[in-house]
Motif scaffolding. Structure first.
Motif, PDB file in Angstrom:
ATOM      1  N   GLU A  88       0.643  -0.825  -0.082  1.00 17.82           N
ATOM      2  CA  GLU A  88      -0.283   0.081  -0.091  1.00 17.82           C
ATOM      3  C   GLU A  88       1.163   1.459  -0.044  1.00 17.82           C
ATOM      4  N   ASP A 121       4.245 -13.009   0.451  1.00 19.49           N
ATOM      5  CA  ASP A 121       5.593 -11.984   0.482  1.00 19.49           C
ATOM      6  C   ASP A 121       6.835 -12.414   0.383  1.00 19.49           C
ATOM      7  N   ASN A 145      -2.218  -5.701  -6.389  1.00 19.92           N
ATOM      8  CA  ASN A 145      -3.042  -6.241  -5.393  1.00 19.92           C
ATOM      9  C   ASN A 145      -2.371  -7.074  -4.581  1.00 19.92           C
ATOM     10  N   TYR A 146      -2.823  -6.870  -2.960  1.00 20.40           N
ATOM     11  CA  TYR A 146      -3.017  -8.201  -2.151  1.00 20.40           C
ATOM     12  C   TYR A 146      -3.054 -10.102  -2.941  1.00 20.40           C
ATOM     13  N   TYR A 147      -4.125 -10.119  -3.859  1.00 19.70           N
ATOM     14  CA  TYR A 147      -3.919 -11.636  -4.444  1.00 19.70           C
ATOM     15  C   TYR A 147      -3.200 -11.379  -5.660  1.00 19.70           C
TER      16      TYR A 147
END
Length: 330
Positions: free
Chosen positions: A44, A273, A66-68
């Motif tokens: 972010e 990550d 994004n996160y996915y």
């Protein structure tokens, strides 16, 4: 040589004097602007108009995920190599259906040949995929008879289906069993790696096209429509087997990535990550690997090969030069 920057942490990205600064939980880090080709953002990250104006003048692209692991979009600076003539010729080649089919066929011929090279490599290393090689070779020969985009893509789909059946033989790892291709969300770890790797390749190819006179919005295999970019998807087909898939095989066979590098979320499997960073390291190592090019006196990197592929396509469109897609020899 300019490099790509990857940001996984949350923080703020801004202009500091005549360079870039990332400020996060671990403090501030300078990013020399002259060394950067593209920025990939996974965390972010806050940015402002002054920063965007600066990177636009520096011709730096920013790709957002994004996160996915889904690609969200790209900040695409104003084109600086645009040629009205090249765009006209690109459009002509798209609107002339026979020319479009011919170009689209070339992409899949290139992709299929490189798939065969990958399989032959593992077949020589006591991984018996000889029957699959034979099947794909027959499909490759059939491409010359396909006269529509739809039938070309159908052959490509059949090639991929046979190819993906080889993954379990090549990997031989029960933690990475592969049944079939699934997307959004990927249903298993292999699908997660394929989706992430392909997405990385698409954005990398977009960055390379930006350095040419081609317009990435005009593709041939992938229909030019409301999609923002399509030519990068076309050119990426040639390089998926030798960049993305070979990276996946190396990461798993050398136990660099394990099942601990994944999370199950919203009915799908995504990389943590740490897993993303492992993938990107090997992916970049592959891109920076240099090879002896048969037509050049010097060695070139895989990243450079992608840009050269765009140049070759431009020569076909504008000068009628024969286009032969890149074929790996190893």
């Amino acid at each position: 040589m300019k490099k790509d920057i990857f940001i996984f942490n949350n923080g703020k990205l801004y202009r500091k004097d005549n360079t870039l600064m990332f400020e996060g939980e671990e403090g501030k880090k300078y990013i020399p602007v002259n060394d950067v080709e593209s920025i990939y953002v996974f965390g972010e990250v806050d940015i402002n108009k002054r920063f965007l104006e600066f990177i636009c003048s520096s011709k730096i692209m920013i790709h957002f995920y994004n996160y996915y692991d889904y690609y969200v979009g790209t900040f695409y600076p104003r084109e600086f190599l645009n040629s009205g003539y090249v765009i006209l010729k690109q459009s002509e080649a798209y609107l002339d259906y026979s020319k479009r089919v011919n170009i689209a066929r070339k992409f899949i011929v290139g992709a299929t040949n490189n798939i065969l090279q990958v399989l032959k490599y593992y077949n020589r290393r006591n991984c018996d995929v000889s029957s699959e090689i034979e099947e794909i070779t027959v499909l490759l020969a059939s491409l010359q008879f396909q006269e529509t985009i739809e039938t070309i893509m159908a052959v490509e789909g059949n090639v991929r289906q046979i190819y993906y059946k080889c993954f379990n033989k090549i990997l031989n790892d029960e933690d990475f069993e592969f049944e079939s291709r699934s997307r959004r969300p990927p249903k298993d770890r292999i699908n997660s790696l394929i989706s992430f790797g392909n997405s990385m390749l698409y954005t990398l190819t977009l960055s390379q096209i930006y350095q040419t006179q081609l317009d990435p919005r005009i593709g041939y295999l992938h229909t030019t429509n409301d999609r923002r970019f399509s030519l990068n998807l076309d050119i990426s087909e040639i390089f998926k087997p030798i960049i993305v898939d070979r990276t996946i095989f190396l990461l798993i066979n050398k136990k660099i990535i394990t099942k601990k590098d994944f999370n199950k979320d919203l009915g799908g499997i995504i990389l943590k990550d740490e897993g993303r960073m492992k993938f990107i390291k090997e992916f970049n190592d592959k891109l920076e690997t240099t090879i002896k090019h048969p037509q050049l006196s010097n060695r070139v990197s895989y990243k450079r090969l992608i840009r050269m592929e765009a140049y070759k396509l431009q020569k076909l469109i504008t000068e009628g030069e024969q286009y032969v897609p890149f074929l790996a020899k190893w």
